[in-house]
Design a protein around this motif. Structure first.
Motif, PDB file in Angstrom:
ATOM      1  N   THR A  56       1.001  -1.203   0.001  1.00  0.00           N
ATOM      2  CA  THR A  56      -0.105  -0.133   0.042  1.00  0.00           C
ATOM      3  C   THR A  56       0.876   1.426  -0.047  1.00  0.00           C
ATOM      4  O   THR A  56       0.674   2.288  -0.810  1.00  0.00           O
ATOM      5  N   LEU A  57       1.877   1.107   0.873  1.00  0.00           N
ATOM      6  CA  LEU A  57       2.734   2.268   1.118  1.00  0.00           C
ATOM      7  C   LEU A  57       3.622   2.705  -0.083  1.00  0.00           C
ATOM      8  O   LEU A  57       3.902   3.951  -0.522  1.00  0.00           O
ATOM      9  N   ARG A  58       3.837   1.690  -0.770  1.00  0.00           N
ATOM     10  CA  ARG A  58       4.714   2.045  -1.974  1.00  0.00           C
ATOM     11  C   ARG A  58       3.980   2.568  -3.164  1.00  0.00           C
ATOM     12  O   ARG A  58       4.322   3.330  -4.056  1.00  0.00           O
ATOM     13  N   GLU A  59       2.739   2.060  -3.381  1.00  0.00           N
ATOM     14  CA  GLU A  59       1.874   2.613  -4.225  1.00  0.00           C
ATOM     15  C   GLU A  59       1.552   4.142  -3.962  1.00  0.00           C
ATOM     16  O   GLU A  59       1.384   4.993  -4.974  1.00  0.00           O
ATOM     17  N   GLU A  60       1.363   4.530  -2.547  1.00  0.00           N
ATOM     18  CA  GLU A  60       1.052   5.951  -2.197  1.00  0.00           C
ATOM     19  C   GLU A  60       2.459   6.640  -2.321  1.00  0.00           C
ATOM     20  O   GLU A  60       2.454   7.904  -2.681  1.00  0.00           O
ATOM     21  N   ILE A  61       3.596   6.255  -1.958  1.00  0.00           N
ATOM     22  CA  ILE A  61       4.872   7.021  -2.359  1.00  0.00           C
ATOM     23  C   ILE A  61       4.976   7.446  -3.953  1.00  0.00           C
ATOM     24  O   ILE A  61       5.300   8.298  -4.328  1.00  0.00           O
ATOM     25  N   ARG A  62       4.785   6.341  -4.740  1.00  0.00           N
ATOM     26  CA  ARG A  62       4.765   6.408  -6.132  1.00  0.00           C
ATOM     27  C   ARG A  62       3.685   7.347  -6.820  1.00  0.00           C
ATOM     28  O   ARG A  62       3.990   8.440  -7.504  1.00  0.00           O
ATOM     29  N   ARG A  63       2.667   7.655  -6.151  1.00  0.00           N
ATOM     30  CA  ARG A  63       1.665   8.529  -6.410  1.00  0.00           C
ATOM     31  C   ARG A  63       2.016   9.870  -5.973  1.00  0.00           C
ATOM     32  O   ARG A  63       1.920  10.842  -6.965  1.00  0.00           O
ATOM     33  N   LEU A  64       2.457  10.174  -4.912  1.00  0.00           N
ATOM     34  CA  LEU A  64       2.815  11.257  -4.341  1.00  0.00           C
ATOM     35  C   LEU A  64       4.063  12.034  -5.168  1.00  0.00           C
ATOM     36  O   LEU A  64       4.137  13.161  -5.714  1.00  0.00           O
ATOM     37  N   GLN A  65       5.013  11.091  -5.384  1.00  0.00           N
ATOM     38  CA  GLN A  65       6.148  11.293  -6.219  1.00  0.00           C
ATOM     39  C   GLN A  65       5.797  12.125  -7.664  1.00  0.00           C
ATOM     40  O   GLN A  65       6.351  12.926  -8.019  1.00  0.00           O
ATOM     41  N   GLN A  66       4.998  11.146  -8.138  1.00  0.00           N
ATOM     42  CA  GLN A  66       4.249  11.797  -9.616  1.00  0.00           C
ATOM     43  C   GLN A  66       3.503  12.873  -9.468  1.00  0.00           C
ATOM     44  O   GLN A  66       3.805  13.788 -10.290  1.00  0.00           O
ATOM     45  N   GLU A  67       2.686  13.021  -8.429  1.00  0.00           N
ATOM     46  CA  GLU A  67       2.114  14.222  -8.356  1.00  0.00           C
ATOM     47  C   GLU A  67       2.959  15.725  -8.250  1.00  0.00           C
ATOM     48  O   GLU A  67       2.768  16.600  -8.620  1.00  0.00           O
ATOM     49  N   LEU A  68       3.958  15.384  -7.191  1.00  0.00           N
ATOM     50  CA  LEU A  68       4.675  16.328  -6.865  1.00  0.00           C
ATOM     51  C   LEU A  68       5.828  16.566  -7.937  1.00  0.00           C
ATOM     52  O   LEU A  68       6.647  17.769  -7.799  1.00  0.00           O
ATOM     53  N   GLY A  69       6.293  15.835  -8.704  1.00  0.00           N
ATOM     54  CA  GLY A  69       7.186  15.734  -9.513  1.00  0.00           C
ATOM     55  C   GLY A  69       8.498  15.987  -9.105  1.00  0.00           C
ATOM     56  O   GLY A  69       9.504  16.552 -10.014  1.00  0.00           O
TER      57      GLY A  69
END
Length: 356
Positions: free
Chosen positions: A184-197
Protein backbone atom coordinates in the motif's frame (compact mmCIF):
# COMPACT_ATOMS: atom_id res chain seq x y z
CA UNK A 1 -6.03 13.76 -1.35
CA UNK A 2 -4.75 16.45 -3.70
CA UNK A 3 -1.51 18.28 -4.21
CA UNK A 4 -1.66 21.78 -2.79
CA UNK A 5 -0.58 25.00 -4.45
CA UNK A 6 2.43 25.08 -2.14
CA UNK A 7 3.55 21.62 -3.25
CA UNK A 8 2.87 22.27 -6.92
CA UNK A 9 5.25 25.20 -6.81
CA UNK A 10 7.97 22.87 -5.53
CA UNK A 11 7.28 20.39 -8.31
CA UNK A 12 8.41 22.87 -10.97
CA UNK A 13 11.95 22.88 -9.49
CA UNK A 14 12.79 19.21 -10.03
CA UNK A 15 16.54 18.80 -10.18
CA UNK A 16 19.00 16.84 -12.30
CA UNK A 17 21.40 14.76 -10.22
CA UNK A 18 24.73 13.48 -11.53
CA UNK A 19 27.27 11.09 -10.08
CA UNK A 20 30.60 11.43 -11.91
CA UNK A 21 33.30 8.86 -11.37
CA UNK A 22 32.47 8.29 -7.70
CA UNK A 23 34.91 6.07 -5.87
CA UNK A 24 34.83 5.17 -2.19
CA UNK A 25 36.92 2.67 -0.30
CA UNK A 26 36.52 1.42 3.26
CA UNK A 27 39.85 -0.19 4.01
CA UNK A 28 40.30 -3.04 1.54
CA UNK A 29 36.64 -2.88 0.47
CA UNK A 30 35.72 -0.86 -2.61
CA UNK A 31 32.16 0.38 -2.01
CA UNK A 32 31.97 2.44 -5.22
CA UNK A 33 34.22 1.87 -8.19
CA UNK A 34 33.81 4.79 -10.58
CA UNK A 35 30.03 5.29 -10.52
CA UNK A 36 28.66 7.37 -13.40
CA UNK A 37 24.91 7.91 -13.27
CA UNK A 38 22.40 10.67 -14.03
CA UNK A 39 18.97 11.04 -12.42
CA UNK A 40 16.64 13.00 -14.68
CA UNK A 41 14.43 15.84 -13.42
CA UNK A 42 11.24 14.56 -11.84
CA UNK A 43 11.97 10.85 -12.24
CA UNK A 44 12.06 8.14 -9.61
CA UNK A 45 15.23 6.15 -10.05
CA UNK A 46 15.76 3.02 -7.98
CA UNK A 47 19.22 1.84 -6.97
CA UNK A 48 18.89 -1.93 -6.83
CA UNK A 49 21.38 -4.56 -5.81
CA UNK A 50 22.49 -7.01 -3.14
CA UNK A 51 23.91 -5.97 0.22
CA UNK A 52 27.34 -4.40 -0.15
CA UNK A 53 26.90 -3.36 -3.80
CA UNK A 54 27.35 0.36 -3.04
CA UNK A 55 23.80 1.63 -3.46
CA UNK A 56 23.44 3.08 0.05
CA UNK A 57 26.92 4.63 -0.15
CA UNK A 58 25.86 6.45 -3.33
CA UNK A 59 22.68 7.71 -1.66
CA UNK A 60 24.62 8.92 1.40
CA UNK A 61 27.02 10.78 -0.86
CA UNK A 62 24.12 12.62 -2.45
CA UNK A 63 22.73 13.40 1.00
CA UNK A 64 26.10 14.69 2.18
CA UNK A 65 26.63 12.03 4.85
CA UNK A 66 29.61 10.45 3.02
CA UNK A 67 32.46 11.95 1.04
CA UNK A 68 33.93 10.22 -2.03
CA UNK A 69 37.63 9.46 -2.28
CA UNK A 70 37.35 10.78 -5.83
CA UNK A 71 34.61 11.89 -8.19
CA UNK A 72 31.87 14.50 -7.99
CA UNK A 73 28.19 14.87 -7.07
CA UNK A 74 26.30 17.52 -9.04
CA UNK A 75 22.80 18.93 -8.68
CA UNK A 76 21.65 20.93 -11.70
CA UNK A 77 25.26 21.22 -12.79
CA UNK A 78 26.48 22.61 -9.47
CA UNK A 79 29.17 20.63 -7.65
CA UNK A 80 27.83 19.82 -4.17
CA UNK A 81 30.45 17.19 -3.32
CA UNK A 82 31.83 19.20 -0.39
CA UNK A 83 28.62 21.02 0.53
CA UNK A 84 27.41 20.14 4.08
CA UNK A 85 24.35 17.92 4.34
CA UNK A 86 22.12 20.66 5.79
CA UNK A 87 22.73 22.79 2.70
CA UNK A 88 22.01 20.11 0.09
CA UNK A 89 18.29 20.89 -0.38
CA UNK A 90 17.48 17.18 -0.10
CA UNK A 91 14.86 15.42 2.00
CA UNK A 92 15.65 11.94 3.29
CA UNK A 93 13.45 9.10 4.55
CA UNK A 94 15.17 6.32 6.45
CA UNK A 95 14.28 2.69 6.99
CA UNK A 96 14.01 3.26 10.75
CA UNK A 97 11.59 6.25 10.54
CA UNK A 98 13.82 8.30 12.96
CA UNK A 99 10.89 10.22 14.43
CA UNK A 100 11.29 12.16 17.66
CA UNK A 101 9.40 10.13 20.29
CA UNK A 102 8.60 13.17 22.46
CA UNK A 103 6.96 15.08 19.58
CA UNK A 104 3.55 14.39 18.10
CA UNK A 105 3.12 13.80 14.36
CA UNK A 106 2.42 17.46 13.60
CA UNK A 107 5.51 18.68 15.44
CA UNK A 108 7.67 15.95 13.89
CA UNK A 109 6.69 17.16 10.44
CA UNK A 110 7.23 20.81 11.45
CA UNK A 111 10.60 20.21 13.15
CA UNK A 112 12.79 21.22 10.20
CA UNK A 113 10.69 24.33 9.65
CA UNK A 114 11.16 25.28 13.29
CA UNK A 115 14.94 24.92 12.91
CA UNK A 116 14.72 27.34 9.99
CA UNK A 117 12.84 29.86 12.14
CA UNK A 118 9.60 29.61 10.15
CA UNK A 119 6.78 31.34 12.02
CA UNK A 120 4.64 29.11 14.20
CA UNK A 121 1.40 29.63 12.30
CA UNK A 122 3.03 29.01 8.93
CA UNK A 123 4.90 25.87 9.95
CA UNK A 124 1.83 24.37 11.62
CA UNK A 125 -0.27 25.09 8.56
CA UNK A 126 2.32 23.51 6.28
CA UNK A 127 2.72 20.48 8.55
CA UNK A 128 -1.05 19.96 8.67
CA UNK A 129 -1.20 20.27 4.90
CA UNK A 130 1.47 17.61 4.45
CA UNK A 131 -0.16 15.23 6.92
CA UNK A 132 -3.31 15.54 4.83
CA UNK A 133 -1.26 14.85 1.72
CA UNK A 134 -0.03 11.53 3.18
CA UNK A 135 -3.47 10.56 4.51
CA UNK A 136 -2.93 11.37 8.19
CA UNK A 137 -4.93 14.57 8.59
CA UNK A 138 -6.61 13.21 11.74
CA UNK A 139 -3.43 11.85 13.36
CA UNK A 140 -1.53 15.08 13.99
CA UNK A 141 -1.75 14.93 17.77
CA UNK A 142 -0.67 11.31 18.10
CA UNK A 143 2.85 10.43 19.21
CA UNK A 144 5.00 7.91 17.30
CA UNK A 145 4.27 5.08 19.74
CA UNK A 146 0.55 5.58 19.06
CA UNK A 147 0.99 5.11 15.32
CA UNK A 148 1.45 1.96 13.25
CA UNK A 149 4.68 1.37 11.35
CA UNK A 150 3.08 2.45 8.10
CA UNK A 151 1.72 5.62 9.69
CA UNK A 152 5.11 6.45 11.17
CA UNK A 153 6.72 6.10 7.77
CA UNK A 154 4.13 8.45 6.27
CA UNK A 155 4.97 11.01 8.95
CA UNK A 156 8.65 10.60 8.07
CA UNK A 157 7.81 11.16 4.40
CA UNK A 158 5.79 14.29 5.21
CA UNK A 159 8.69 15.59 7.33
CA UNK A 160 11.10 15.06 4.42
CA UNK A 161 8.79 17.03 2.13
CA UNK A 162 8.18 19.88 4.59
CA UNK A 163 11.25 21.85 3.50
CA UNK A 164 10.27 21.58 -0.16
CA UNK A 165 13.42 19.70 -1.18
CA UNK A 166 14.44 19.53 -4.81
CA UNK A 167 15.60 15.95 -4.32
CA UNK A 168 13.93 13.21 -2.26
CA UNK A 169 16.08 10.34 -0.97
CA UNK A 170 14.49 7.09 0.18
CA UNK A 171 16.77 4.60 1.96
CA UNK A 172 14.89 1.27 1.98
CA UNK A 173 11.91 3.00 3.63
CA UNK A 174 9.57 0.00 3.37
CA UNK A 175 11.75 -2.90 4.47
CA UNK A 176 10.63 -2.78 8.12
CA UNK A 177 6.93 -3.05 7.23
CA UNK A 178 4.77 -6.12 6.72
CA UNK A 179 3.92 -7.19 3.19
CA UNK A 180 0.42 -5.70 2.93
CA UNK A 181 1.41 -2.32 4.38
CA UNK A 182 4.52 -2.27 2.20
CA UNK A 183 2.44 -2.77 -0.94
CA UNK A 184 0.00 0.00 0.00
CA UNK A 185 2.69 2.46 0.98
CA UNK A 186 4.83 1.93 -2.11
CA UNK A 187 1.79 2.75 -4.25
CA UNK A 188 1.19 5.92 -2.23
CA UNK A 189 4.83 6.99 -2.39
CA UNK A 190 4.79 6.54 -6.16
CA UNK A 191 1.55 8.51 -6.49
CA UNK A 192 2.89 11.36 -4.40
CA UNK A 193 6.20 11.42 -6.24
CA UNK A 194 4.45 11.64 -9.60
CA UNK A 195 2.04 14.34 -8.42
CA UNK A 196 4.79 16.44 -6.88
CA UNK A 197 7.20 15.84 -9.76
CA UNK A 198 10.12 15.64 -7.36
CA UNK A 199 13.40 14.01 -8.42
CA UNK A 200 13.68 10.89 -6.27
CA UNK A 201 16.43 8.37 -5.61
CA UNK A 202 15.16 5.17 -4.01
CA UNK A 203 17.46 2.51 -2.56
CA UNK A 204 16.17 -1.05 -2.27
CA UNK A 205 17.31 -4.66 -2.48
CA UNK A 206 13.74 -5.74 -3.35
CA UNK A 207 13.47 -6.21 -7.12
CA UNK A 208 9.66 -6.24 -7.13
CA UNK A 209 9.65 -2.92 -5.28
CA UNK A 210 12.09 -1.38 -7.75
CA UNK A 211 10.36 -2.65 -10.88
CA UNK A 212 6.88 -1.59 -9.73
CA UNK A 213 7.80 1.92 -8.54
CA UNK A 214 10.66 3.28 -10.62
CA UNK A 215 10.84 5.08 -13.96
CA UNK A 216 14.31 3.55 -14.32
CA UNK A 217 16.25 1.03 -12.28
CA UNK A 218 20.03 1.13 -11.82
CA UNK A 219 21.34 -2.34 -10.95
CA UNK A 220 24.60 -2.30 -9.00
CA UNK A 221 27.10 -5.05 -8.25
CA UNK A 222 30.35 -4.81 -6.23
CA UNK A 223 30.46 -1.04 -6.54
CA UNK A 224 29.78 -0.88 -10.27
CA UNK A 225 26.75 0.00 -12.33
CA UNK A 226 25.71 -3.05 -14.35
CA UNK A 227 22.74 -1.52 -16.18
CA UNK A 228 20.35 1.41 -15.88
CA UNK A 229 17.10 1.11 -17.81
CA UNK A 230 13.32 1.20 -17.62
CA UNK A 231 11.87 -1.81 -15.75
CA UNK A 232 10.54 -3.53 -18.88
CA UNK A 233 13.87 -3.21 -20.68
CA UNK A 234 15.80 -4.35 -17.63
CA UNK A 235 13.65 -7.47 -17.35
CA UNK A 236 13.33 -8.25 -21.04
CA UNK A 237 16.77 -7.16 -22.28
CA UNK A 238 19.26 -7.55 -19.41
CA UNK A 239 22.70 -6.28 -20.37
CA UNK A 240 24.68 -8.78 -18.30
CA UNK A 241 24.28 -12.22 -16.80
CA UNK A 242 24.25 -10.68 -13.32
CA UNK A 243 21.30 -8.42 -14.19
CA UNK A 244 19.48 -11.32 -15.84
CA UNK A 245 19.74 -13.49 -12.75
CA UNK A 246 19.29 -10.78 -10.12
CA UNK A 247 16.16 -9.28 -11.67
CA UNK A 248 13.41 -11.88 -11.81
CA UNK A 249 13.77 -15.65 -12.06
CA UNK A 250 16.15 -17.16 -14.58
CA UNK A 251 17.11 -20.73 -15.45
CA UNK A 252 20.50 -21.75 -16.88
CA UNK A 253 20.40 -24.42 -19.58
CA UNK A 254 23.65 -25.82 -21.07
CA UNK A 255 24.27 -24.94 -24.72
CA UNK A 256 27.06 -24.85 -27.32
CA UNK A 257 28.06 -21.75 -29.29
CA UNK A 258 28.82 -21.89 -32.99
CA UNK A 259 28.86 -19.14 -35.65
CA UNK A 260 26.81 -16.66 -33.62
CA UNK A 261 24.12 -19.17 -32.68
CA UNK A 262 23.68 -21.53 -29.76
CA UNK A 263 22.46 -25.11 -29.75
CA UNK A 264 20.18 -25.75 -26.78
CA UNK A 265 17.44 -28.33 -26.11
CA UNK A 266 17.86 -29.65 -29.65
CA UNK A 267 17.19 -26.20 -31.11
CA UNK A 268 19.55 -23.70 -32.71
CA UNK A 269 18.83 -20.11 -31.68
CA UNK A 270 20.45 -16.73 -32.39
CA UNK A 271 22.42 -15.11 -29.57
CA UNK A 272 21.16 -11.85 -28.05
CA UNK A 273 24.08 -9.45 -27.61
CA UNK A 274 27.74 -10.29 -27.17
CA UNK A 275 28.70 -13.91 -26.66
CA UNK A 276 31.56 -15.04 -24.40
CA UNK A 277 34.72 -16.36 -26.14
CA UNK A 278 33.99 -19.98 -25.26
CA UNK A 279 32.09 -22.88 -26.80
CA UNK A 280 30.29 -24.30 -23.78
CA UNK A 281 27.82 -21.77 -22.38
CA UNK A 282 24.66 -21.47 -20.34
CA UNK A 283 21.51 -20.14 -21.99
CA UNK A 284 19.59 -17.84 -19.64
CA UNK A 285 15.80 -18.11 -19.94
CA UNK A 286 12.82 -16.68 -18.06
CA UNK A 287 10.18 -19.14 -16.82
CA UNK A 288 7.45 -17.60 -18.97
CA UNK A 289 9.56 -18.34 -22.08
CA UNK A 290 9.77 -22.08 -21.42
CA UNK A 291 7.28 -24.39 -23.13
CA UNK A 292 6.35 -27.76 -21.63
CA UNK A 293 4.81 -30.69 -23.51
CA UNK A 294 3.75 -34.14 -22.37
CA UNK A 295 6.16 -36.95 -23.19
CA UNK A 296 9.93 -36.89 -23.17
CA UNK A 297 12.96 -37.73 -21.06
CA UNK A 298 12.57 -34.84 -18.58
CA UNK A 299 10.58 -35.09 -15.34
CA UNK A 300 8.41 -32.67 -13.40
CA UNK A 301 9.83 -32.50 -9.87
CA UNK A 302 7.67 -29.75 -8.32
CA UNK A 303 4.80 -27.34 -8.95
CA UNK A 304 3.96 -24.08 -7.19
CA UNK A 305 0.58 -22.38 -7.52
CA UNK A 306 0.96 -18.64 -8.23
CA UNK A 307 -2.65 -17.79 -9.03
CA UNK A 308 -3.32 -17.43 -12.75
CA UNK A 309 0.01 -19.15 -13.40
CA UNK A 310 1.66 -22.22 -11.89
CA UNK A 311 5.43 -22.62 -11.76
CA UNK A 312 6.50 -26.05 -12.94
CA UNK A 313 10.06 -27.19 -12.15
CA UNK A 314 11.43 -29.73 -14.60
CA UNK A 315 14.60 -31.80 -14.28
CA UNK A 316 16.26 -32.52 -17.62
CA UNK A 317 18.01 -35.78 -18.40
CA UNK A 318 21.40 -34.22 -17.55
CA UNK A 319 20.16 -33.05 -14.15
CA UNK A 320 19.59 -29.41 -15.11
CA UNK A 321 16.53 -27.88 -13.44
CA UNK A 322 14.36 -25.56 -15.51
CA UNK A 323 11.43 -23.47 -14.30
CA UNK A 324 8.40 -22.86 -16.49
CA UNK A 325 5.42 -20.61 -15.74
CA UNK A 326 2.29 -22.08 -17.31
CA UNK A 327 -1.37 -21.05 -17.18
CA UNK A 328 -2.75 -22.87 -14.17
CA UNK A 329 -5.34 -24.76 -16.20
CA UNK A 330 -2.55 -26.13 -18.43
CA UNK A 331 -0.20 -26.94 -15.57
CA UNK A 332 -2.82 -29.23 -14.05
CA UNK A 333 -1.76 -31.88 -16.58
CA UNK A 334 1.82 -31.91 -15.29
CA UNK A 335 1.96 -33.34 -11.79
CA UNK A 336 5.15 -34.34 -10.01
CA UNK A 337 6.80 -37.26 -11.81
CA UNK A 338 5.20 -36.55 -15.18
CA UNK A 339 7.40 -37.25 -18.22
CA UNK A 340 7.73 -34.06 -20.29
CA UNK A 341 9.89 -32.21 -22.79
CA UNK A 342 10.73 -28.51 -22.78
CA UNK A 343 11.40 -26.01 -25.56
CA UNK A 344 12.22 -22.34 -26.11
CA UNK A 345 10.64 -19.84 -28.49
CA UNK A 346 12.41 -19.12 -31.79
CA UNK A 347 14.01 -15.83 -30.78
CA UNK A 348 17.45 -14.59 -29.63
CA UNK A 349 18.61 -15.75 -26.21
CA UNK A 350 21.10 -14.41 -23.69
CA UNK A 351 24.13 -16.61 -23.03
CA UNK A 352 26.84 -16.56 -20.36
CA UNK A 353 29.90 -18.59 -19.49
CA UNK A 354 28.96 -21.93 -18.02
CA UNK A 355 29.05 -22.01 -14.23
CA UNK A 356 29.45 -25.75 -13.74
Amino acid sequence: MTVTTLEKSAATEAATVEFRGLRREFGATVALDGLDLTVRPGELLALLGPSGCGKTTALRMLAGFEQPDSGDVLVDGQDVTRVPAHRRDAGMVFQSYSLFPHLDALDNVAFGLRMRKVRTAERRARAAELLELVGLADQGRRFPHQLSGGQQQRVALARALALRPRVLLLDEPLSALDAKVRLTLREEIRRLQQELGITTLFVTHDQEEALSMADRVAVMHVGRLEQCAAPAELYGRPATAFVAEFVGTMSRIPGRLSDGTVEVLGQRLPVDGAAPPVTDVDVLVRPEAVGVRAGGDARVIATAFLGAATRVTVRLADGTEVKADLPTHEAAAFGAGAAVSVSLPERPVLVAERTR
